[in-house]
Structure formats: C-alpha cells, structure tokens
Scaffold this motif. Structure first.
Motif, PDB file in Angstrom:
ATOM      1  N   SER A 100     -19.764  -8.750  15.832  1.00 49.86           N
ATOM      2  CA  SER A 100     -19.192  -9.842  15.036  1.00 49.86           C
ATOM      3  C   SER A 100     -19.304  -9.483  13.566  1.00 49.86           C
ATOM      4  O   SER A 100     -20.311  -8.916  13.123  1.00 49.86           O
ATOM      5  CB  SER A 100     -19.938 -11.149  15.305  1.00 49.86           C
ATOM      6  OG  SER A 100     -19.744 -11.568  16.644  1.00 49.86           O
ATOM      7  N   ALA A 101     -18.269  -9.795  12.810  1.00 49.59           N
ATOM      8  CA  ALA A 101     -18.265  -9.508  11.378  1.00 49.59           C
ATOM      9  C   ALA A 101     -18.377 -10.827  10.623  1.00 49.59           C
ATOM     10  O   ALA A 101     -17.489 -11.674  10.718  1.00 49.59           O
ATOM     11  CB  ALA A 101     -16.985  -8.777  10.993  1.00 49.59           C
ATOM     12  N   THR A 102     -19.442 -11.016   9.920  1.00 47.21           N
ATOM     13  CA  THR A 102     -19.661 -12.268   9.187  1.00 47.21           C
ATOM     14  C   THR A 102     -19.031 -12.202   7.795  1.00 47.21           C
ATOM     15  O   THR A 102     -18.905 -11.132   7.201  1.00 47.21           O
ATOM     16  CB  THR A 102     -21.164 -12.560   9.051  1.00 47.21           C
ATOM     17  OG1 THR A 102     -21.802 -11.464   8.373  1.00 47.21           O
ATOM     18  CG2 THR A 102     -21.799 -12.722  10.418  1.00 47.21           C
ATOM     19  N   GLY A 103     -18.631 -13.373   7.300  1.00 44.46           N
ATOM     20  CA  GLY A 103     -18.097 -13.444   5.948  1.00 44.46           C
ATOM     21  C   GLY A 103     -16.667 -12.972   5.795  1.00 44.46           C
ATOM     22  O   GLY A 103     -16.195 -12.756   4.671  1.00 44.46           O
ATOM     23  N   ILE A 104     -15.960 -12.817   6.923  1.00 39.81           N
ATOM     24  CA  ILE A 104     -14.556 -12.385   6.860  1.00 39.81           C
ATOM     25  C   ILE A 104     -13.700 -13.441   7.567  1.00 39.81           C
ATOM     26  O   ILE A 104     -13.601 -13.461   8.790  1.00 39.81           O
ATOM     27  CB  ILE A 104     -14.357 -11.015   7.532  1.00 39.81           C
ATOM     28  CG1 ILE A 104     -15.299  -9.972   6.925  1.00 39.81           C
ATOM     29  CG2 ILE A 104     -12.904 -10.564   7.388  1.00 39.81           C
ATOM     30  CD1 ILE A 104     -15.206  -8.607   7.582  1.00 39.81           C
ATOM     31  N   GLY A 105     -13.105 -14.334   6.800  1.00 35.76           N
ATOM     32  CA  GLY A 105     -12.249 -15.367   7.374  1.00 35.76           C
ATOM     33  C   GLY A 105     -13.007 -16.348   8.252  1.00 35.76           C
ATOM     34  O   GLY A 105     -14.229 -16.531   8.130  1.00 35.76           O
ATOM     35  N   ASP A 106     -12.275 -16.980   9.180  1.00 38.64           N
ATOM     36  CA  ASP A 106     -12.863 -17.953  10.094  1.00 38.64           C
ATOM     37  C   ASP A 106     -13.595 -17.276  11.241  1.00 38.64           C
ATOM     38  O   ASP A 106     -14.545 -17.829  11.799  1.00 38.64           O
ATOM     39  CB  ASP A 106     -11.770 -18.874  10.652  1.00 38.64           C
ATOM     40  CG  ASP A 106     -11.120 -19.705   9.555  1.00 38.64           C
ATOM     41  OD1 ASP A 106     -11.855 -20.263   8.726  1.00 38.64           O
ATOM     42  OD2 ASP A 106      -9.885 -19.801   9.524  1.00 38.64           O
ATOM     43  N   GLU A 107     -13.136 -16.108  11.623  1.00 34.20           N
ATOM     44  CA  GLU A 107     -13.790 -15.322  12.669  1.00 34.20           C
ATOM     45  C   GLU A 107     -13.291 -13.891  12.582  1.00 34.20           C
ATOM     46  O   GLU A 107     -12.156 -13.639  12.186  1.00 34.20           O
ATOM     47  CB  GLU A 107     -13.490 -15.903  14.058  1.00 34.20           C
ATOM     48  CG  GLU A 107     -12.012 -16.004  14.402  1.00 34.20           C
ATOM     49  CD  GLU A 107     -11.776 -16.569  15.790  1.00 34.20           C
ATOM     50  OE1 GLU A 107     -12.533 -16.228  16.711  1.00 34.20           O
ATOM     51  OE2 GLU A 107     -10.813 -17.360  15.943  1.00 34.20           O
ATOM     52  N   ALA A 108     -14.165 -12.945  12.941  1.00 37.19           N
ATOM     53  CA  ALA A 108     -13.769 -11.536  12.850  1.00 37.19           C
ATOM     54  C   ALA A 108     -14.663 -10.678  13.746  1.00 37.19           C
ATOM     55  O   ALA A 108     -15.820 -11.013  14.010  1.00 37.19           O
ATOM     56  CB  ALA A 108     -13.861 -11.050  11.408  1.00 37.19           C
TER      57      ALA A 108
END
Length: 247
Positions: free
Chosen positions: A171-179
């Motif tokens: 999971s990539a945090t801090g990129i849009g609503d979900e990434a």
C-alpha cells in the motif's frame, strides 16, 4: 295505534313510488343514524385512492456526482525538475504525449533516456504517467466507484507482467484516496530492469505511473529503493495536478 298510523302512511306512500326512489328515500326507517350504510361511496373512494397511488411517478434514479471534470495536461503534470532528475538525459525533455482521442477522459506522457557515464557505463531510465477519468452514470455507477473497479483491474495487469521476478505489492500512503505500489525486476537485453509501478485513485480519476531503469556497459543495476522513491515523488505530483486542473 296512533303512533303506528304515520308510519303506515309513509310505507303506503313509498309503495307507490318507483323502486329506485324507494331504495334511496324510504329505507331510512330501518337504519340508525350511524355510518354503516356507505358501501358504494367507500368503494368509490378506495378506487380513487388506488388510481392516485398508481399515477404517482417512481423516483428518478440518482448517482453520486463525479468529483473531477477535467484532466491535467499529462506532459505538464510533473515538474521539469522532477522529470530531469528521474530521467537525466531524456530524448525529449518536455515528454512525449500518448495518443488520445479524448483528452478529457484519457491522457498520458512519457520520458526516456540513456545517460552515458563513460568508462562507468550508462544508466537508462523510463518514466511514464497516464490519467483516466470516469463519469458518473446511473447505469454504470458513480465515477468514484468506476475508478475503484478499474484500479483493481489495472493493478492486476501490473501484477501479471510477463517475466516479472521478485514481485511485491504494498500500500502506498499519501498518494490520493488509495494507491498500491508494485515492484519487480524484468530481464531483457541481457540487463536487469528494476520497476516501480504505482496505481492510484483520486476521486473519479485513476493515475498510473511507472518508473524503471537499468545499467548498461558495466554500470550497476539501479537501486530498487531509489526507483521506488522516484516513482512515489512523481505519483504525488501527478495526483496533485488533477486537483489543480479542476480549481
């Protein structure tokens, strides 16, 4: 007997009237002053109520409005500083735009180049970003829902990359609503290419970003951590560009 005479007179008078009038006007003697005699009227009232209910139109289906109505210019979505640092010797510093018949729904841009470091070999880098915008439609769902569905599909495509090794999804945090970030390596042209692909959603827009590189002529294979860091930085800029395009 005196009390019965008026009643008998009325009965005789009613007997001489037509049958319909007898029913309508002379039956009151046998009833009370209660409300039990309204059968025909009640039926008519119920029929009218039923007709009124049937005539009431069904509510018009609604769907959540799409958050974004525009896409950014793909080749300007990332700053020149970012693209030059990730692809130092890009063939086209301004980026090469992807073909699109509808830039309000689909747009993309890419940069690639080979940095010659002399006896230390060469470093190759490729960076590309794509944007997909989904409208809200009653028959298909809201733009946000459609973007979510396609995020899962695009993520699956990346994870199914032919020849991918050491594949990992986080999971990539801090990129849009979900990434999600997918990392892997692919062996081609006798070199190991290191990839970091990010699939992100912001509202009803899907952002796909891929950054990869390889070392040629004796140059070392790019550090996987740095490739991920570069991809993350670019993806954040791409998502911010969507919001900026809709101000």
């Amino acid at each position: 007997m005196q009390r019965s005479a008026p009643r008998l007179t009325r009965i005789l008078a009613c007997a001489a009237l037509p049958v319909m009038l007898v029913v309508a006007g002379c039956s009151s003697d046998s009833g009370s002053d209660g409300g039990s005699g309204g059968g025909a009227g009640d039926a008519a009232a119920k029929g009218t109520a039923t007709a009124t209910a049937s005539a009431t139109p069904s509510p018009t289906p609604t769907v959540e409005p799409a958050k974004f109505a525009e896409l950014p210019q793909a080749c300007k979505a990332l700053t020149a500083k970012t693209t030059s640092s990730l692809v130092p010797k890009a063939k086209n510093a301004k980026g090469t735009a992807a073909a699109s018949s509808d830039l309000s729904h689909r747009a993309g841009c890419s940069w690639n180049g080979l940095e010659d470091k002399g006896v230390k070999g060469s470093q190759y880098r490729w960076l590309d970003v794509s944007f997909y915008r989904y409208d809200s439609e009653v028959s298909l769902g809201s733009g946000q829902e459609r973007a979510q569905e396609n995020l899962a599909k695009e993520l699956g495509k990346v994870q199914a990359t032919t020849g991918a090794k050491k594949l990992a999804t986080t999971s990539a945090t801090g990129i849009g609503d979900e990434a999600k970030t997918v990392t892997y390596t692919v062996r081609k042209t006798d070199e190991d290419f290191v990839y970091a692909s990010i699939v992100a959603r912001t509202g009803n827009v899907l952002v796909l970003l891929s950054y990869n590189g390889a070392g040629y002529a004796g140059a070392p294979t790019p550090d996987a951590k740095k490739i991920v860091e570069g991809a993350t930085k670019a993806a954040k800029e791409a998502v911010a560009a969507v919001a900026a395009a809709n101000k």
